[in-house]
Design a protein around this motif. Structure first.
Motif, PDB file in Angstrom:
ATOM      1  N   LEU A  48       0.829  -1.198   0.000  1.00  0.00           N
ATOM      2  CA  LEU A  48       0.000   0.000   0.000  1.00  0.00           C
ATOM      3  C   LEU A  48       0.867   1.253   0.000  1.00  0.00           C
ATOM      4  CD1 LEU A  48      -2.560  -0.918   2.815  1.00  0.00           C
ATOM      5  CD2 LEU A  48      -2.862  -1.203   0.350  1.00  0.00           C
ATOM      6  N   PRO A  49       0.402   2.293  -0.657  1.00  0.00           N
ATOM      7  CA  PRO A  49       1.094   3.580  -0.514  1.00  0.00           C
ATOM      8  C   PRO A  49       0.793   4.168   0.854  1.00  0.00           C
ATOM      9  CG  PRO A  49      -0.867   3.868  -1.829  1.00  0.00           C
ATOM     10  CD  PRO A  49      -0.756   2.401  -1.571  1.00  0.00           C
ATOM     11  N   GLU A  50       1.703   4.960   1.370  1.00  0.00           N
ATOM     12  CA  GLU A  50       1.471   5.638   2.651  1.00  0.00           C
ATOM     13  C   GLU A  50       0.226   6.507   2.579  1.00  0.00           C
ATOM     14  OE1 GLU A  50       4.723   7.195   5.508  1.00  0.00           O
ATOM     15  OE2 GLU A  50       5.606   7.187   3.507  1.00  0.00           O
ATOM     16  N   LEU A  51      -0.492   6.564   3.709  1.00  0.00           N
ATOM     17  CA  LEU A  51      -1.635   7.461   3.860  1.00  0.00           C
ATOM     18  C   LEU A  51      -2.732   7.223   2.826  1.00  0.00           C
ATOM     19  CD1 LEU A  51       0.064  10.872   4.695  1.00  0.00           C
ATOM     20  CD2 LEU A  51      -1.078   9.317   6.251  1.00  0.00           C
ATOM     21  N   CYS A  52      -3.035   5.975   2.533  1.00  0.00           N
ATOM     22  CA  CYS A  52      -4.204   5.749   1.679  1.00  0.00           C
ATOM     23  C   CYS A  52      -5.450   5.793   2.553  1.00  0.00           C
ATOM     24  CB  CYS A  52      -4.086   4.440   0.918  1.00  0.00           C
ATOM     25  SG  CYS A  52      -4.318   2.955   1.903  1.00  0.00           S
ATOM     26  N   SER A  53      -6.585   6.099   1.965  1.00  0.00           N
ATOM     27  CA  SER A  53      -7.840   6.242   2.702  1.00  0.00           C
ATOM     28  C   SER A  53      -8.452   4.871   2.965  1.00  0.00           C
ATOM     29  CB  SER A  53      -8.813   7.106   1.902  1.00  0.00           C
ATOM     30  OG  SER A  53      -9.146   6.454   0.685  1.00  0.00           O
ATOM     31  N   ALA A  54      -9.485   4.840   3.807  1.00  0.00           N
ATOM     32  CA  ALA A  54     -10.190   3.587   4.075  1.00  0.00           C
ATOM     33  C   ALA A  54     -10.844   3.062   2.806  1.00  0.00           C
ATOM     34  CB  ALA A  54     -11.238   3.817   5.161  1.00  0.00           C
ATOM     35  N   GLU A  55     -11.326   3.969   1.977  1.00  0.00           N
ATOM     36  CA  GLU A  55     -11.964   3.570   0.721  1.00  0.00           C
ATOM     37  C   GLU A  55     -10.954   2.872  -0.185  1.00  0.00           C
ATOM     38  OE1 GLU A  55     -15.164   5.942  -1.772  1.00  0.00           O
ATOM     39  OE2 GLU A  55     -13.163   6.709  -2.183  1.00  0.00           O
ATOM     40  N   ARG A  56      -9.755   3.453  -0.312  1.00  0.00           N
ATOM     41  CA  ARG A  56      -8.750   2.853  -1.174  1.00  0.00           C
ATOM     42  C   ARG A  56      -8.172   1.585  -0.550  1.00  0.00           C
ATOM     43  NH1 ARG A  56      -3.199   5.405  -3.673  1.00  0.00           N
ATOM     44  NH2 ARG A  56      -3.089   4.005  -5.462  1.00  0.00           N
ATOM     45  N   PHE A  57      -8.084   1.558   0.772  1.00  0.00           N
ATOM     46  CA  PHE A  57      -7.628   0.356   1.471  1.00  0.00           C
ATOM     47  C   PHE A  57      -8.537  -0.821   1.142  1.00  0.00           C
ATOM     48  CE2 PHE A  57      -7.973  -2.501   5.094  1.00  0.00           C
ATOM     49  CZ  PHE A  57      -6.662  -2.820   5.364  1.00  0.00           C
ATOM     50  N   ALA A  58      -9.846  -0.574   1.185  1.00  0.00           N
ATOM     51  CA  ALA A  58     -10.797  -1.635   0.865  1.00  0.00           C
ATOM     52  C   ALA A  58     -10.650  -2.077  -0.580  1.00  0.00           C
ATOM     53  CB  ALA A  58     -12.219  -1.152   1.132  1.00  0.00           C
ATOM     54  N   GLU A  59     -10.452  -1.119  -1.474  1.00  0.00           N
ATOM     55  CA  GLU A  59     -10.318  -1.438  -2.901  1.00  0.00           C
ATOM     56  C   GLU A  59      -9.072  -2.281  -3.165  1.00  0.00           C
ATOM     57  OE1 GLU A  59      -9.466   0.955  -7.086  1.00  0.00           O
ATOM     58  OE2 GLU A  59      -9.927   2.044  -5.245  1.00  0.00           O
ATOM     59  N   VAL A  68     -14.787  -2.904   6.213  1.00  0.00           N
ATOM     60  CA  VAL A  68     -13.593  -2.227   6.717  1.00  0.00           C
ATOM     61  C   VAL A  68     -13.967  -1.212   7.797  1.00  0.00           C
ATOM     62  CG1 VAL A  68     -11.713  -0.659   6.104  1.00  0.00           C
ATOM     63  CG2 VAL A  68     -12.266  -2.588   4.617  1.00  0.00           C
ATOM     64  N   LEU A  69     -15.009  -0.434   7.552  1.00  0.00           N
ATOM     65  CA  LEU A  69     -15.440   0.568   8.536  1.00  0.00           C
ATOM     66  C   LEU A  69     -15.914  -0.101   9.815  1.00  0.00           C
ATOM     67  CD1 LEU A  69     -17.339   3.088   6.204  1.00  0.00           C
ATOM     68  CD2 LEU A  69     -15.012   3.250   7.087  1.00  0.00           C
ATOM     69  N   SER A  70     -16.565  -1.252   9.682  1.00  0.00           N
ATOM     70  CA  SER A  70     -17.021  -1.985  10.860  1.00  0.00           C
ATOM     71  C   SER A  70     -15.838  -2.485  11.679  1.00  0.00           C
ATOM     72  CB  SER A  70     -17.904  -3.157  10.419  1.00  0.00           C
ATOM     73  OG  SER A  70     -18.272  -3.947  11.537  1.00  0.00           O
ATOM     74  N   LYS A  71     -14.807  -3.006  10.995  1.00  0.00           N
ATOM     75  CA  LYS A  71     -13.622  -3.469  11.707  1.00  0.00           C
ATOM     76  C   LYS A  71     -12.918  -2.302  12.401  1.00  0.00           C
ATOM     77  CE  LYS A  71     -13.502  -7.883  10.518  1.00  0.00           C
ATOM     78  NZ  LYS A  71     -13.543  -8.977  11.534  1.00  0.00           N
ATOM     79  N   ALA A  72     -12.909  -1.143  11.722  1.00  0.00           N
ATOM     80  CA  ALA A  72     -12.284   0.036  12.322  1.00  0.00           C
ATOM     81  C   ALA A  72     -13.015   0.453  13.586  1.00  0.00           C
ATOM     82  CB  ALA A  72     -12.264   1.181  11.315  1.00  0.00           C
ATOM     83  N   THR A  80     -13.438   8.272   8.267  1.00  0.00           N
ATOM     84  CA  THR A  80     -14.171   8.846   7.140  1.00  0.00           C
ATOM     85  C   THR A  80     -13.607   8.196   5.890  1.00  0.00           C
ATOM     86  OG1 THR A  80     -14.412  10.907   8.343  1.00  0.00           O
ATOM     87  CG2 THR A  80     -14.780  10.980   5.958  1.00  0.00           C
ATOM     88  N   PRO A  81     -14.455   7.666   4.996  1.00  0.00           N
ATOM     89  CA  PRO A  81     -13.965   6.835   3.886  1.00  0.00           C
ATOM     90  C   PRO A  81     -12.839   7.441   3.074  1.00  0.00           C
ATOM     91  CG  PRO A  81     -16.346   6.698   4.017  1.00  0.00           C
ATOM     92  CD  PRO A  81     -15.926   7.715   5.017  1.00  0.00           C
ATOM     93  N   ARG A  82     -12.857   8.759   2.833  1.00  0.00           N
ATOM     94  CA  ARG A  82     -11.879   9.349   1.925  1.00  0.00           C
ATOM     95  C   ARG A  82     -10.767  10.118   2.630  1.00  0.00           C
ATOM     96  NH1 ARG A  82     -15.322  11.367  -3.398  1.00  0.00           N
ATOM     97  NH2 ARG A  82     -16.305   9.360  -3.792  1.00  0.00           N
ATOM     98  N   VAL A  83     -10.739  10.072   3.947  1.00  0.00           N
ATOM     99  CA  VAL A  83      -9.680  10.762   4.692  1.00  0.00           C
ATOM    100  C   VAL A  83      -8.462   9.852   4.802  1.00  0.00           C
ATOM    101  CG1 VAL A  83      -9.024  11.730   6.916  1.00  0.00           C
ATOM    102  CG2 VAL A  83     -11.295  12.187   5.986  1.00  0.00           C
TER     103      VAL A  83
END
Length: 638
Positions: A48-59, A68-72, A80-83
């Motif tokens: 993964l690249p540093e500082l990827c968002s939760a949305e990109r992490f899931a992708e 992913v949000l539930s696990k968080a 926040t998905p895009r932060v």
């Protein structure tokens, strides 16, 4: 054909786990590298690249975003998905989701270089530091044969600048001139970190000041050699003043050579050109002892000293090169800013084709203003420059989101917000203005900076200020006539300054003007009710607050004076029974403004008729008193 097949298989890797017959390494369409050794049944590794968002992490991990949000949430992280997420949160989240990740660093850094005796020598970088009006710029003028000090507003250097003296000669030296005013401490610190040698300029008639002590501390912090220039040695009584200065320096742990230390002290006069060669010799001797060397080959690295917006050139940054060579067409990053070097100039505006180590220069090509003090780094490609800039923005957003999260749930007392719009001539000036206005207390009112930018004040700024009710301050920037006309038309308060402390005083006055005054009551007189009368009034004789049967209190002034239209409190048996306003005050048959002690009068209150003989009436005056930013109430004398 083979390329098409591999591309299709790469796309499939991003959406699902790799099948057993997949290739050892597969790059997803989103940019994550998914690796698994051939024949291995172990967990896959997602790079993964540093500082990827939760949305990109899931992708990238082929997971569902809600999961992913539930696990968080289970680990106590509200995402926040895009932060963008920091590294530790990404690793913890991956562990919770059962995914093995490897985080790839994105940011650009200076390269570690061992000291090499084979590197060519470079010119020393010397920073002039000291208190305001001690003669730093005059000393530099004496070296350069210029007259910069004569054009400084208020006699104060209000920006950082870099010059090369004796270019191309053996005595070639780069000088950095820093402001001495207290609000420019960040500029002085930046100059200290960019330097090899610090020249501490101290006027013998003024001695060691707070800014002088600050410069001494900076020199110790960065480990730079110190040379003391005792300026204004031409004044009367300079010998005694020099002895006093020497004692003050020793008190501040500056060990001079004459006392067995390693700090040379050179008495000079910048205006009379006394002992300037001796000072240059002392500087060059220190430089020779440092054995300054730097590689001239390879990508350039340096430091941004200042940045302004230039009409025609765009962003124009002042920098100094540490290692390597900077050339036109190089791709560079500086803080959040990136770009391609277009033009390069020296301090005189002459075009440069390259800038070796130790060279001060101004260059254009950055797409936005860097912050003063940012590292300047050359990167190989435009794509790499964009990647680094985007990463730094994401990192800043992540830090901001973390700060907001930390403040969540904490209630803050309501304070009045005073909107402010700032326009300045350079990034360093903006830094100084922010520093100057940052120390005001915020328990009553606080500044809300709606825009702080470098460049001329324009019509869009005035319109924004009008929309939010902001006042505008400019520093070292003129106000165009059409903008001034628009500001007058919209009644927007615009003030321009070329001396920093005048701007700070203006902002303080605006803040204090926004504080609601404290209302205080003061007793102006007391009266006793002797008799109560009832008057029958026709409609035309009645005033507002009077009825057909109006009660009149016949009274005598016991102390002070009774005043018409003032507020009164009525006491009966030492208890307040009413508070109201006098609407009629008569002495005999005449309506009067006031009645003095010992005189008898009749009065009528607004909508009050419950008088009784023996009531005591206290006459009051309400005074609005100004409150300072620090909570003190001004007295009658202001």
């Amino acid at each position: 054909m083979w390329r098409i097949v591999r591309a299709a298989r790469s796309a499939a890797c991003a959406a699902r786990a790799l099948p057993r017959h997949a290739t050892p390494y597969c790059t997803s369409v989103s940019g994550a590298v998914i690796s698994r050794k051939r024949g291995s049944k172990g967990p896959r590794t997602v790079v993964l690249p540093e500082l990827c968002s939760a949305e990109r992490f899931a992708e990238l991990c082929a997971l569902q975003l809600p999961s992913v949000l539930s696990k968080a949430a289970e680990i106590g992280a509200e995402l926040t998905p895009r932060v963008p997420l920091p590294r530790d949160t990404l690793e913890l989240l991956a562990l919770e989701c059962g995914v093995t990740v490897s985080i790839r660093g994105v940011d650009a850094h200076r390269r570690d270089r061992p000291d090499s005796a084979n590197d060519p020598p470079r010119s020393p970088v010397v920073t002039l530091m000291g208190h305001v009006d001690h003669g730093k710029t005059s000393l530099l003028d004496a070296f350069r044969g210029s007259s910069i000090a004569a054009g400084e507003a208020g006699g104060i250097t209000q920006g950082i600048s870099a010059f090369m003296v004796d270019s191309g000669l053996a005595r070639e030296t780069t000088f950095i001139d820093t402001p001495g005013h207290e609000l420019f401490s960040a500029m002085r610190q930046r100059g200290a970190h960019a330097t090899d040698i610090i020249v501490l300029v101290v006027a013998v008639d003024a001695g060691v000041q707070d800014t002088t002590r600050e410069a001494i501390a900076y020199a110790k912090e960065v480990g730079a050699p110190l040379v003391v220039a005792a300026n204004k040695i031409d004044v009367v009584g300079s010998e005694q003043l020099l002895k006093r200065l020497t004692a003050q320096l020793l008190e501040n742990e500056v060990l001079l050579e004459e006392f067995g230390g390693d700090v040379p002290l050179v008495p000079v006069s910048a205006t009379k050109r006394i002992n300037l060669d001796e000072l240059r010799d002392a500087i060059l001797l220190q430089a020779e002892m440092l054995e300054l060397r730097a590689p001239r080959a390879g990508a350039a690295e340096g430091l941004i000293l200042e940045a302004v917006v230039h009409k025609g050139l765009g962003v124009l940054a002042t920098a100094i090169i540490d290692v390597g060579r900077l050339r036109p067409s190089d791709f560079v990053v500086a803080g959040f800013a990136w770009g391609r070097v277009r033009t390069m100039q020296d301090e005189l505006g002459c075009r440069l084709t390259e800038a070796p180590p130790g060279t001060p220069l101004r260059f254009s090509g950055l797409r936005e203003l860097p912050r003063a003090g940012d590292e300047l780094l050359v990167v190989p490609t435009e794509a790499r420059a964009k990647e680094v800039s985007e990463f730094r923005w994401n990192r800043a957003e992540a830090a901001k989101a973390a700060a907001v999260q930390a403040r969540r749930g904490k209630r803050r007392s309501a304070v009045k917000s005073v909107p402010l719009l700032i326009k300045v001539d350079s990034q360093g000036s903006l830094e100084a203005v922010r520093e100057g206005i940052s120390h005001f207390p915020t328990n009553v009112v606080e500044l809300s900076v709606v825009r702080a930018a470098v460049g001329l004040l324009n019509e869009a700024d005035v319109q924004l200020a009008n929309a939010v009710g902001a006042f505008v301050v400019g520093f070292n920037v003129p106000t165009p006539s059409q903008v001034a006309a628009l500001a007058a038309q919209l009644d927007v308060d615009v003030s321009s300054f070329d001396v920093i402390y005048e701007l700070v005083d203006c902002v303080k006055q605006k803040l204090e003007g926004a504080i609601e005054p404290v209302l205080q009551e003061r007793t102006t007189g007391e009266a006793e009710v002797l008799e109560v009368f009832t008057l029958t009034l026709n409609r035309k004789d009645r005033r507002e607050g009077m009825s057909k049967k109006t009660a009149v209190a016949g009274s005598r002034v016991a102390s002070g004076q009774a005043t018409n239209n003032s507020m009164v409190r009525i006491y009966r048996n030492e208890e307040v029974i009413h508070k109201g306003r006098v609407i009629s005050l008569r002495h005999f048959k005449n309506e009067v403004r006031s009645v003095k002690k010992g005189s008898e009068f009749g009065m009528v209150l607004h909508d009050f008729s419950g008088w009784e003989k023996g009531d005591m009436v206290v006459f009051l005056e309400t005074i609005a008193r100004k409150v300072s930013l620090y909570g003190t109430v001004e007295d009658d004398n202001g």
